[in-house]
Design a protein around this motif. Sequence first.
Motif, PDB file in Angstrom:
ATOM      1  N   VAL A   1       0.870  -1.170   0.000  1.00 47.20           N
ATOM      2  CA  VAL A   1       0.000   0.000   0.000  1.00 47.20           C
ATOM      3  C   VAL A   1       0.909   1.221   0.000  1.00 47.20           C
ATOM      4  N   ALA A   2       0.817   2.031  -1.066  1.00 47.52           N
ATOM      5  CA  ALA A   2       1.652   3.235  -1.195  1.00 47.52           C
ATOM      6  C   ALA A   2       0.807   4.455  -0.855  1.00 47.52           C
ATOM      7  N   LEU A   3       1.305   5.236   0.088  1.00 47.42           N
ATOM      8  CA  LEU A   3       0.593   6.403   0.597  1.00 47.42           C
ATOM      9  C   LEU A   3       1.522   7.609   0.652  1.00 47.42           C
ATOM     10  N   THR A   4       0.915   8.748   0.904  1.00 46.58           N
ATOM     11  CA  THR A   4       1.655   9.941   1.308  1.00 46.58           C
ATOM     12  C   THR A   4       1.071  10.349   2.648  1.00 46.58           C
ATOM     13  N   HIS A   5       1.919  10.556   3.643  1.00 45.26           N
ATOM     14  CA  HIS A   5       1.433  10.922   4.973  1.00 45.26           C
ATOM     15  C   HIS A   5       0.615  12.205   4.882  1.00 45.26           C
ATOM     16  N   SER A   6      -0.564  12.201   5.496  1.00 40.40           N
ATOM     17  CA  SER A   6      -1.504  13.316   5.331  1.00 40.40           C
ATOM     18  C   SER A   6      -1.028  14.618   5.954  1.00 40.40           C
ATOM     19  N   PHE A   7      -0.207  14.552   6.995  1.00 44.74           N
ATOM     20  CA  PHE A   7       0.258  15.778   7.630  1.00 44.74           C
ATOM     21  C   PHE A   7       1.706  16.093   7.266  1.00 44.74           C
ATOM     22  N   GLU A   8       2.554  15.090   7.311  1.00 41.62           N
ATOM     23  CA  GLU A   8       3.979  15.296   7.026  1.00 41.62           C
ATOM     24  C   GLU A   8       4.265  15.389   5.524  1.00 41.62           C
ATOM     25  N   HIS A   9       3.337  14.873   4.694  1.00 46.33           N
ATOM     26  CA  HIS A   9       3.467  14.875   3.226  1.00 46.33           C
ATOM     27  C   HIS A   9       4.741  14.178   2.748  1.00 46.33           C
ATOM     28  N   VAL A  10       5.050  13.049   3.379  1.00 50.00           N
ATOM     29  CA  VAL A  10       6.206  12.244   2.989  1.00 50.00           C
ATOM     30  C   VAL A  10       5.716  10.867   2.541  1.00 50.00           C
ATOM     31  N   PRO A  11       6.488  10.192   1.678  1.00 46.50           N
ATOM     32  CA  PRO A  11       6.092   8.844   1.246  1.00 46.50           C
ATOM     33  C   PRO A  11       6.002   7.878   2.427  1.00 46.50           C
ATOM     34  N   TRP A  12       4.988   7.023   2.389  1.00 49.75           N
ATOM     35  CA  TRP A  12       4.757   6.014   3.422  1.00 49.75           C
ATOM     36  C   TRP A  12       4.298   4.762   2.682  1.00 49.75           C
ATOM     37  N   ASN A  13       5.051   3.685   2.787  1.00 47.76           N
ATOM     38  CA  ASN A  13       4.701   2.425   2.126  1.00 47.76           C
ATOM     39  C   ASN A  13       4.614   1.313   3.159  1.00 47.76           C
ATOM     40  N   GLU A  14       3.573   0.495   3.021  1.00 46.50           N
ATOM     41  CA  GLU A  14       3.373  -0.642   3.913  1.00 46.50           C
ATOM     42  C   GLU A  14       3.446  -1.915   3.087  1.00 46.50           C
TER      43      GLU A  14
ATOM     44  N   VAL B   1       0.077 -12.126   2.300  1.00 49.14           N
ATOM     45  CA  VAL B   1      -1.196 -12.834   2.471  1.00 49.14           C
ATOM     46  C   VAL B   1      -0.898 -14.132   3.216  1.00 49.14           C
ATOM     47  N   THR B   2      -1.666 -14.391   4.278  1.00 49.19           N
ATOM     48  CA  THR B   2      -1.420 -15.576   5.107  1.00 49.19           C
ATOM     49  C   THR B   2      -2.297 -16.752   4.687  1.00 49.19           C
ATOM     50  N   GLU B   3      -2.001 -17.912   5.238  1.00 47.56           N
ATOM     51  CA  GLU B   3      -2.801 -19.129   5.016  1.00 47.56           C
ATOM     52  C   GLU B   3      -4.238 -18.940   5.505  1.00 47.56           C
ATOM     53  N   THR B   4      -4.415 -18.069   6.504  1.00 47.72           N
ATOM     54  CA  THR B   4      -5.739 -17.859   7.104  1.00 47.72           C
ATOM     55  C   THR B   4      -6.460 -16.654   6.498  1.00 47.72           C
ATOM     56  N   ASP B   5      -6.037 -16.224   5.321  1.00 51.44           N
ATOM     57  CA  ASP B   5      -6.701 -15.145   4.568  1.00 51.44           C
ATOM     58  C   ASP B   5      -6.672 -13.803   5.292  1.00 51.44           C
ATOM     59  N   THR B   6      -5.539 -13.503   5.909  1.00 52.87           N
ATOM     60  CA  THR B   6      -5.335 -12.205   6.534  1.00 52.87           C
ATOM     61  C   THR B   6      -4.112 -11.545   5.900  1.00 52.87           C
ATOM     62  N   PHE B   7      -3.861 -10.295   6.315  1.00 52.47           N
ATOM     63  CA  PHE B   7      -2.703  -9.536   5.852  1.00 52.47           C
ATOM     64  C   PHE B   7      -1.712  -9.426   6.998  1.00 52.47           C
ATOM     65  N   LEU B   8      -0.472  -9.855   6.777  1.00 48.31           N
ATOM     66  CA  LEU B   8       0.572  -9.760   7.792  1.00 48.31           C
ATOM     67  C   LEU B   8       1.495  -8.603   7.425  1.00 48.31           C
ATOM     68  N   LEU B   9       1.481  -7.553   8.263  1.00 48.70           N
ATOM     69  CA  LEU B   9       2.351  -6.390   8.037  1.00 48.70           C
ATOM     70  C   LEU B   9       3.779  -6.769   8.388  1.00 48.70           C
ATOM     71  N   ASN B  10       4.652  -6.711   7.385  1.00 53.12           N
ATOM     72  CA  ASN B  10       6.057  -7.069   7.566  1.00 53.12           C
ATOM     73  C   ASN B  10       6.951  -5.852   7.733  1.00 53.12           C
ATOM     74  N   LYS B  11       6.652  -4.811   6.934  1.00 51.18           N
ATOM     75  CA  LYS B  11       7.599  -3.701   6.841  1.00 51.18           C
ATOM     76  C   LYS B  11       6.856  -2.405   6.523  1.00 51.18           C
TER      77      LYS B  11
ATOM     78  N   GLY C   1      17.575   7.051   2.149  1.00 49.86           N
ATOM     79  CA  GLY C   1      16.866   8.213   2.686  1.00 49.86           C
ATOM     80  C   GLY C   1      15.529   7.897   3.341  1.00 49.86           C
ATOM     81  N   LEU C   2      15.178   6.622   3.453  1.00 46.57           N
ATOM     82  CA  LEU C   2      13.918   6.232   4.086  1.00 46.57           C
ATOM     83  C   LEU C   2      14.179   5.502   5.396  1.00 46.57           C
ATOM     84  N   VAL C   3      13.284   5.700   6.351  1.00 46.01           N
ATOM     85  CA  VAL C   3      13.306   4.914   7.575  1.00 46.01           C
ATOM     86  C   VAL C   3      12.609   3.599   7.243  1.00 46.01           C
ATOM     87  N   VAL C   4      13.302   2.483   7.473  1.00 46.54           N
ATOM     88  CA  VAL C   4      12.760   1.157   7.185  1.00 46.54           C
ATOM     89  C   VAL C   4      12.554   0.439   8.514  1.00 46.54           C
TER      90      VAL C   4
END
Length: 162
Positions: free
Chosen positions: A53-66, A70-80, A103-106
């Motif tokens: 999911v590629a976003l731009t932070h609504s207040f800071e106006h910086v790139p934000w990517n999540e 996809v898991t075996e149980t049909d959920t989303f596992l946030l890795n990074k 230049g990005l915080v990972v």
Amino acid sequence: MKKILLRLTALILLLSVLFILFFLPRKYLVVSYQKTGEVICRTAVRSGSTVEVALTHSFEHVPWNEYYTVTETDTFLLNKITVAGYGAGIPAEMDVTTRIEDGLVVMEGINSEFPCFNWITSQTNMKTLTVDGSVILSFDSIPNHSFVEATIKTNRGLLFNG
């Protein structure tokens, strides 16, 4: 004997095709409007598929990517999460591996599980939804401030695309 073998082979082939059409489970990432259920987009996924999911932070106006899996149980596992700095709402206090790269915080090793995504879309701040490296949705293609849900659905057979 050859006729019996040929008929048996044809029967096995027919049963295999029917199994695929009616019973073989398939996973789909489905994005739909919360209020009507109307499907915006749907794409086949598998356990282990990557979702970004590629976003731009609504207040800071910086790139934000999540980055999710996809898991075996049909959920989303946030890795990074990658973000171009810290500010309002950016999870700086998480106890995860954090480094600076290009230049990005990972932030990695998050391992937070989500059954679905519920968004109020923004054509300004929400950019794209990507599955296995292919963009499946550009958020500027749907009305601003839409109530949208993304889920993983498992359907039986290719004929039942739900």
